[in-house]
Design an enzyme around this catalytic site. Structure first.
Site, short mmCIF file in Angstrom:
data_model
loop_
_atom_site.label_atom_id
_atom_site.label_comp_id
_atom_site.label_asym_id
_atom_site.label_seq_id
_atom_site.Cartn_x
_atom_site.Cartn_y
_atom_site.Cartn_z
N VAL A 1 -50.76 -12.90 -72.37
CA VAL A 1 -51.18 -12.67 -73.75
C VAL A 1 -51.50 -11.19 -73.96
O VAL A 1 -51.02 -10.57 -74.91
CB VAL A 1 -52.39 -13.57 -74.10
N GLN B 1 -58.22 -15.64 -70.20
CA GLN B 1 -57.99 -14.42 -69.42
C GLN B 1 -56.51 -14.24 -69.11
O GLN B 1 -56.13 -13.77 -68.04
CB GLN B 1 -58.82 -14.44 -68.14
N SER B 2 -55.67 -14.59 -70.06
CA SER B 2 -54.23 -14.51 -69.83
C SER B 2 -53.72 -13.07 -69.80
O SER B 2 -53.90 -12.31 -70.75
CB SER B 2 -53.50 -15.28 -70.94
N ASN B 3 -53.07 -12.74 -68.71
CA ASN B 3 -52.43 -11.41 -68.61
C ASN B 3 -51.18 -11.36 -69.47
O ASN B 3 -50.81 -10.31 -69.98
CB ASN B 3 -52.05 -11.13 -67.16
#
Ligand SMILES: *Cc1c(COP(=O)(O)O)cnc(C)c1O
Length: 340
Positions: free
Chosen positions: A83, A79-81
């Site tokens: 990325v 859930q990387s913002n």
């Protein structure tokens, strides 16, 4: 020092309308009965639902483009913002994106940030065996997985560029130097002096940028970083180092030491992304008082820290606080069970 002149000299892409709004939060201020609270709306930057990484990418992508990149490679959690915003920026520039995602492929449908990465056509590579201290390894430039992918792409005749985790480099940090310049102008216009700036600290790049911005602008404002993860090295040292590297990059003589950097570790819970009661309370409070959407991993933990410091009387009625909303609300769609 004239931050505008310093920033204007750096290659930059305009990826979002700026400045982001600075809003007074009257309901929250009244509910907590402490300092006057303003919110800097960096959740409203314009790359695929926004967030703090967009400001860093405005300076990082011209560097990648200058290196002849046609493909960006980066990594982050499922859930990387970071990325998500990196993939969006790459697409905007007509580049491919390959992302290493720490974890197993999800069993059901893709959700939240991951769904958006997929929608934007990033190549998703799941990597269940990422070391615990990947953040530290990545900052030191010794994390091997992304390097191998870069080699693979080079052998196919592509021109990949590695984007470091969270964009925490001197060039990336310029984004938050610029943000402080903006904030200074907005406060001046309102006739308000901010005593504290509060933000979530992950890799520390945002905090380093803010620290450098405050120092260069001469604002009498203290930065309180609320850590969202544990590290092998004290984050204060790492942030001070990032600040010094940024100052070196800009040719400024300013020096930072770890004891000048404030990082609070009291709101992390079991670790990065771990659910805490205080973060869930914070997400709910921000949503109900001001219609602000935080997540439990980043801004929710920082907000929980702010609320607790107000309740403990560390931040008082005499103070004015600026809370940096760094974004991340889309992660909530991956965790509906937290909010039943
Ligand atoms: C990445 C991120 C942060 C932390 O920023 P760093 O520069 O890595 O310290 C805070 N909030 C959100 C929503 C983020 O995505």
């Amino acid at each position: 020092m004239d931050i505008k002149a310093i920033v204007a000299k750096q290659p930059r892409l305009h990826l979002t309308p700026l400045p982001t709004p600075l809003e007074f939060a009257p309901n929250l201020t009244a509910l907590l009965g402490g300092p006057r609270i303003y919110v800097k709306r960096d959740d409203l930057t314009a790359l695929a639902f926004g967030g703090n990484k967009t400001r860093k990418l405005e300076f990082l992508l011209p560097q990648a483009a200058a290196e002849g990149a046609d493909t960006v490679i980066t990594l982050g959690g499922l859930q990387s913002n970071w990325v998500r915003q990196t993939v969006a920026a790459a697409r905007k520039l007509g580049m491919e994106a390959v992302v290493v995602l720490e974890g197993e492929p999800p069993k059901g449908d893709l959700q939240g940030n991951l769904l958006l990465d997929h929608l934007m056509g990033a190549e998703l590579r799941y990597e269940p065996n990422v070391p615990q201290d990947v953040e530290d390894l990545e900052i030191q430039g010794v994390f091997p997985i992304t390097g191998k992918i870069a080699e693979e792409y080079r052998s196919k005749g592509r021109h990949p560029v590695l984007m470091p985790l969270g964009g925490a480099t001197p060039v990336g940090n310029l984004g938050y130097i610029n943000a402080v310049d903006e904030l200074g102008d907005q406060l001046k216009e309102l006739g308000v002096k901010a005593d504290y700036v509060i933000a979530a600290t992950g890799t520390g790049g945002t905090q380093a940028g803010i620290e450098c911005g405050l120092r260069l602008s001469g604002m009498d404002t203290k930065m309180l970083g609320i850590s969202v993860s544990y590290h092998t090295r004290p984050k204060e040292e790492e942030v001070a180092e990032l600040c010094n590297a940024t100052m070196d990059f800009l040719g400024c003589g300013e020096r930072f030491t770890a004891d000048q950097i404030s990082v609070n570790y009291d709101y992390i819970g079991a670790g990065y992304g771990a659910v805490t009661d205080t973060a869930l309370e914070a997400v709910s409070m921000a949503a109900r008082t001001e219609g602000l959407i935080l997540c439990h991993t980043y801004a929710g933990k920082a907000f929980a820290g702010m609320v607790d410091l107000i309740r403990k009387g560390v931040l008082t009625k005499e103070d004015t606080v600026v809370f940096f909303h760094t974004g991340g609300g889309v992660a909530n769609f991956a965790h509906p069970e937290l909010f039943r």
